[in-house]
Design a protein around this motif. Structure first.
Motif, PDB file in Angstrom:
ATOM      1  N   UNK A  64      -6.726 -16.290 -31.911  1.00  0.00           N
ATOM      2  CA  UNK A  64      -7.388 -17.424 -32.542  1.00  0.00           C
ATOM      3  C   UNK A  64      -7.135 -18.692 -31.740  1.00  0.00           C
ATOM      4  N   UNK A  65      -8.114 -19.603 -31.698  1.00  0.00           N
ATOM      5  CA  UNK A  65      -7.855 -20.891 -31.053  1.00  0.00           C
ATOM      6  C   UNK A  65      -6.928 -21.748 -31.921  1.00  0.00           C
ATOM      7  N   UNK A  66      -6.391 -22.819 -31.344  1.00  0.00           N
ATOM      8  CA  UNK A  66      -5.500 -23.712 -32.082  1.00  0.00           C
ATOM      9  C   UNK A  66      -6.219 -24.277 -33.302  1.00  0.00           C
ATOM     10  N   UNK A  67      -5.491 -24.400 -34.413  1.00  0.00           N
ATOM     11  CA  UNK A  67      -6.063 -24.954 -35.633  1.00  0.00           C
ATOM     12  C   UNK A  67      -5.326 -24.492 -36.868  1.00  0.00           C
ATOM     13  N   UNK A  68      -5.845 -24.900 -38.028  1.00  0.00           N
ATOM     14  CA  UNK A  68      -5.262 -24.521 -39.311  1.00  0.00           C
ATOM     15  C   UNK A  68      -6.129 -23.445 -39.960  1.00  0.00           C
ATOM     16  N   UNK A  69      -5.479 -22.425 -40.456  1.00  0.00           N
ATOM     17  CA  UNK A  69      -6.171 -21.286 -41.042  1.00  0.00           C
ATOM     18  C   UNK A  69      -5.485 -20.880 -42.339  1.00  0.00           C
ATOM     19  N   UNK A  70      -6.149 -20.007 -43.089  1.00  0.00           N
ATOM     20  CA  UNK A  70      -5.569 -19.385 -44.269  1.00  0.00           C
ATOM     21  C   UNK A  70      -5.787 -17.878 -44.144  1.00  0.00           C
ATOM     22  N   UNK A  71      -4.702 -17.129 -44.330  1.00  0.00           N
ATOM     23  CA  UNK A  71      -4.793 -15.672 -44.290  1.00  0.00           C
ATOM     24  C   UNK A  71      -4.745 -15.162 -45.726  1.00  0.00           C
ATOM     25  N   UNK A  72      -5.664 -14.269 -46.055  1.00  0.00           N
ATOM     26  CA  UNK A  72      -5.677 -13.597 -47.354  1.00  0.00           C
ATOM     27  C   UNK A  72      -5.275 -12.152 -47.093  1.00  0.00           C
ATOM     28  N   UNK A  73      -4.222 -11.692 -47.752  1.00  0.00           N
ATOM     29  CA  UNK A  73      -3.707 -10.357 -47.473  1.00  0.00           C
ATOM     30  C   UNK A  73      -3.449  -9.584 -48.757  1.00  0.00           C
ATOM     31  N   UNK A  74      -3.678  -8.279 -48.693  1.00  0.00           N
ATOM     32  CA  UNK A  74      -3.436  -7.385 -49.825  1.00  0.00           C
ATOM     33  C   UNK A  74      -2.925  -6.046 -49.286  1.00  0.00           C
ATOM     34  N   UNK A  75      -2.074  -5.386 -50.058  1.00  0.00           N
ATOM     35  CA  UNK A  75      -1.549  -4.073 -49.684  1.00  0.00           C
ATOM     36  C   UNK A  75      -2.367  -3.002 -50.399  1.00  0.00           C
ATOM     37  N   UNK A  76      -2.843  -2.030 -49.644  1.00  0.00           N
ATOM     38  CA  UNK A  76      -3.594  -0.907 -50.209  1.00  0.00           C
ATOM     39  C   UNK A  76      -2.806   0.378 -49.958  1.00  0.00           C
ATOM     40  N   UNK A  77      -2.799   1.264 -50.937  1.00  0.00           N
ATOM     41  CA  UNK A  77      -2.112   2.550 -50.814  1.00  0.00           C
ATOM     42  C   UNK A  77      -3.151   3.645 -50.988  1.00  0.00           C
ATOM     43  N   UNK A  78      -3.217   4.540 -50.010  1.00  0.00           N
ATOM     44  CA  UNK A  78      -4.225   5.607 -49.995  1.00  0.00           C
ATOM     45  C   UNK A  78      -5.640   5.046 -50.093  1.00  0.00           C
ATOM     46  N   UNK A  84      -5.610  -6.248 -57.380  1.00  0.00           N
ATOM     47  CA  UNK A  84      -4.700  -6.614 -56.291  1.00  0.00           C
ATOM     48  C   UNK A  84      -4.085  -7.996 -56.478  1.00  0.00           C
ATOM     49  N   UNK A  85      -2.899  -8.139 -55.969  1.00  0.00           N
ATOM     50  CA  UNK A  85      -2.218  -9.428 -55.904  1.00  0.00           C
ATOM     51  C   UNK A  85      -2.488  -9.969 -54.503  1.00  0.00           C
ATOM     52  N   UNK A  86      -3.556 -10.736 -54.361  1.00  0.00           N
ATOM     53  CA  UNK A  86      -3.970 -11.245 -53.048  1.00  0.00           C
ATOM     54  C   UNK A  86      -3.131 -12.462 -52.708  1.00  0.00           C
ATOM     55  N   UNK A  87      -2.460 -12.398 -51.578  1.00  0.00           N
ATOM     56  CA  UNK A  87      -1.613 -13.500 -51.138  1.00  0.00           C
ATOM     57  C   UNK A  87      -2.381 -14.427 -50.198  1.00  0.00           C
ATOM     58  N   UNK A  88      -2.260 -15.731 -50.421  1.00  0.00           N
ATOM     59  CA  UNK A  88      -2.853 -16.751 -49.546  1.00  0.00           C
ATOM     60  C   UNK A  88      -1.719 -17.320 -48.699  1.00  0.00           C
ATOM     61  N   UNK A  89      -1.835 -17.176 -47.396  1.00  0.00           N
ATOM     62  CA  UNK A  89      -0.772 -17.579 -46.481  1.00  0.00           C
ATOM     63  C   UNK A  89      -1.324 -18.616 -45.512  1.00  0.00           C
ATOM     64  N   UNK A  90      -0.818 -19.862 -45.560  1.00  0.00           N
ATOM     65  CA  UNK A  90      -1.281 -20.859 -44.590  1.00  0.00           C
ATOM     66  C   UNK A  90      -0.745 -20.519 -43.195  1.00  0.00           C
ATOM     67  N   UNK A  91      -1.617 -20.675 -42.200  1.00  0.00           N
ATOM     68  CA  UNK A  91      -1.251 -20.361 -40.809  1.00  0.00           C
ATOM     69  C   UNK A  91      -1.667 -21.526 -39.922  1.00  0.00           C
TER      70      UNK A  91
END
Length: 97
Positions: A64-78, A84-91
């Motif tokens: 990714x180029x330089x800047x501010x982003x937000x990552x949305x992440x979830x854990x999936x099994x099978x 889902x408990x979707x996590x918002x992670x500032x990057x």
């Protein structure tokens, strides 16, 4: 994990490191993530598999180029994700200068 007692079943949340490696391999957990920019546009989407220590590592270096982003992440099994408990992670990606 599924806890079974006679005819009853219940789902029990268990941390990945506490699950035996052979069971983890069968369950095929994965971290699905999407990265959006400051204008809410999707700039990256991918899947991360757990490492030997049962943690998910996502390396964004050079992707990714330089800047501010937000990552949305979830854990999936099978491949399953229900309520889902979707996590918002500032990057923040710093410039290489």
């Amino acid at each position: 994990m599924i806890d079974r007692f006679q005819r009853s079943y219940r789902l029990v949340r268990t941390p990945l490191p506490l699950i035996a490696p052979v069971v983890r391999t069968r369950a095929a957990p994965e971290c699905r993530y999407v990265v959006i920019d400051d204008k809410d546009r999707v700039v990256l989407a991918d899947v991360a598999r757990p490492g030997d220590d049962a943690t998910f590592r996502i390396d964004l270096a050079g992707r990714l180029p330089a800047g501010q982003y937000t990552m949305l992440a979830v854990i999936a099994v099978n491949g399953n994700v229900m309520n889902p408990d979707i996590q918002r992670i500032p990057v923040v990606i710093a410039s290489d200068r």
